[in-house]
Design a protein around this motif. Structure first.
Motif, PDB file in Angstrom:
ATOM      1  N   ASP A 165      24.877 -34.776  31.953  1.00 25.09           N
ATOM      2  CA  ASP A 165      24.780 -34.941  33.411  1.00 25.09           C
ATOM      3  C   ASP A 165      23.730 -35.982  33.789  1.00 25.09           C
ATOM      4  N   LYS A 213      29.081 -36.936  42.138  1.00 24.42           N
ATOM      5  CA  LYS A 213      29.984 -35.884  41.669  1.00 24.42           C
ATOM      6  C   LYS A 213      29.808 -34.613  42.499  1.00 24.42           C
ATOM      7  N   ASP A 214      28.566 -34.208  42.666  1.00 19.74           N
ATOM      8  CA  ASP A 214      28.321 -33.043  43.529  1.00 19.74           C
ATOM      9  C   ASP A 214      26.870 -33.024  44.021  1.00 19.74           C
ATOM     10  N   ARG A 235      24.776 -36.228  39.994  1.00 17.47           N
ATOM     11  CA  ARG A 235      24.677 -34.860  40.505  1.00 17.47           C
ATOM     12  C   ARG A 235      23.353 -34.791  41.267  1.00 17.47           C
ATOM     13  N   ARG A 268      28.850 -40.849  38.985  1.00 20.13           N
ATOM     14  CA  ARG A 268      29.001 -39.404  38.679  1.00 20.13           C
ATOM     15  C   ARG A 268      27.663 -38.669  38.793  1.00 20.13           C
TER      16      ARG A 268
END
Ligand code: SAM
Length: 267
Positions: free
Chosen positions: A37, A130-131, A105, A103
Motif C-alpha cells: 500500500d 484508491k480510498d 490510500r 492508488r
C-alpha cells in the motif's frame, strides 16, 4: 502522558491527539494496510496511527504542518526506513497530490478546521486515490453521508456522493482525545468511484448548480435557480420547482447538471 499531550497541543493546528488504544486499533483495522500500500497520512502528530501503519510495512507519506513535531516523526519513522517513509512538512492544502503517486490510500485523524476544503481537494484527485479513511467531526460526517430529505443533506453530501461511495464506520467519543474536543467524532470510509465520475459531463457546472441550489436552504429550487433554469425547463425535466433543494437526489442533480451542460453547449 495525556495531560502532557493536552498541554502541548496547538489549537490553531486542530490538534486533538488520539489516546484511546481501542480506538487506535479500530482505526488501523478499518484501514487494514499491507506492505504494497501507498499510504498518505495527513497530520500524523505524535504518531498515534502512524506506528501501526509503519509496522504493516506499507509505503508511508506523512504530511505534517507543525514543524515542532517533525524531529520525532523523522527519528521514529523516516530515518529508520527512508526507502519506504517520507515526510512533507507543509500545509496539506498546498501539497501537490498529483506528485505523490497513484492508488494512494489517504488516512488521518484530520484537523477539523480544514476537513471540508481538504475533502474537496482530495476528490479533485479522485483518479489517483484508491480510498480515504478519515476521522471527522460527527456533524461533518453526517453531512457527507446524509440522504435526500434529511436536514444534514446539502452541498457536501451531493458533491461527495456524486463521485464516491461513502461508508460511516464508527463513532468516537471526545474522551478518546487529548485535549478533549467539544464535539463528537466519527470514522468514515470514502472510495472515489471512476464510473460515477464519468457520468458527470462538466464538474464545474455541477459544482455551480449544487452551490446555487443550496444557497438558501429554506427557499424553493425555483427561487435559488431562477438565473439557471427556466420554469419551462423545470417542467420538461419533471422537477417540481416548488421543491426545496434537499428533496432532489444526487442522481437528479447529476442529470440536471448534464442537461445544463448540454443545453448551454458548455462541454
Ligand atoms: N494523527 C494524530 C493523532 O491521531 O493523534 C494527530 C491528529 S490531530 C487531530 C491533527 C494533526 O494535523 C496535528 O498533528 C496537526 O499538527 C496536523 N495539521 C493541522 N493542520 C494541518 C495542515 N494544514 N496540514 C498538515 N497537517 C496539519
Amino acid at each position: 502522558m495525556p495531560r502532557k499531550l493536552a498541554q502541548s497541543a496547538r489549537k490553531r493546528f486542530g490538534q486533538n491527539f488520539l489516546i484511546d488504544g481501542r480506538v487506535i486499533d479500530a482505526v488501523l483495522a478499518s484501514i487494514n494496510s499491507s506492505p504494497n500500500d501507498a499510504i498518505v497520512e495527513i497530520g500524523p502528530g505524535h504518531g498515534a496511527i502512524t506506528s501501526g501503519l509503519y509496522s504493516s510495512g506499507c509505503y508511508l507519506t506523512l504530511i505534517e504542518l507543525d514543524r515542532d513535531l517533525v524531529p520525532n516523526l523523522l527519528a521514529d519513522f523516516v530515518s529508520k526506513s527512508p526507502n519506504r517513509c517520507r515526510l512533507i512538512n507543509q500545509d496539506v492544502l498546498k501539497v501537490d497530490f498529483s506528485a505523490l503517486g497513484t492508488r494512494l490510500r489517504v488516512v488521518g485523524n484530520l484537523p477539523y478546521n480544514i476537513a471540508t476544503p481538504l475533502l474537496f481537494r482530495l476528490l479533485e484527485h479522485g483518479g489517483q486515490i484508491k480510498d480515504i479513511h478519515v476521522m471527522l467531526q460527527k456533524e461533518v460526517l453526517n453531512r457527507i453521508a446524509a440522504a435526500p430529505g434529511n436536514s444534514a443533506y446539502g452541498r457536501l453530501s451531493v458533491m461527495i456522493q456524486a463521485t464516491s461511495s461513502v461508508e460511516p464506520l464508527f463513532d468516537v467519543s471526545p474522551e478518546s482525545f487529548a485535549p478533549v474536543p467539544k464535539v463528537d467524532s466519527g470514522m468514515i470510509r470514502i472510495i472515489p468511484d471512476g464510473s460515477k465520475r464519468t457520468r458527470i459531463r462538466c464538474m464545474d457546472t455541477l459544482t455551480h448548480l449544487v452551490r446555487q441550489s443550496f444557497s438558501q436552504r429554506r427557499k424553493t429550487l425555483r427561487n435559488n435557480l431562477k438565473d439557471v433554469i427556466s420554469l419551462e425547463e423545470f417542467g420538461d425535466l419533471g422537477i417540481n420547482p416548488q421543491d426545496r433543494p434537499e428533496r432532489l437526489s444526487v442522481e437528479t442533480y447529476i442529470e440536471l447538471g448534464n442537461y445544463i451542460t448540454q443545453q448551454r453547449g458548455i462541454a
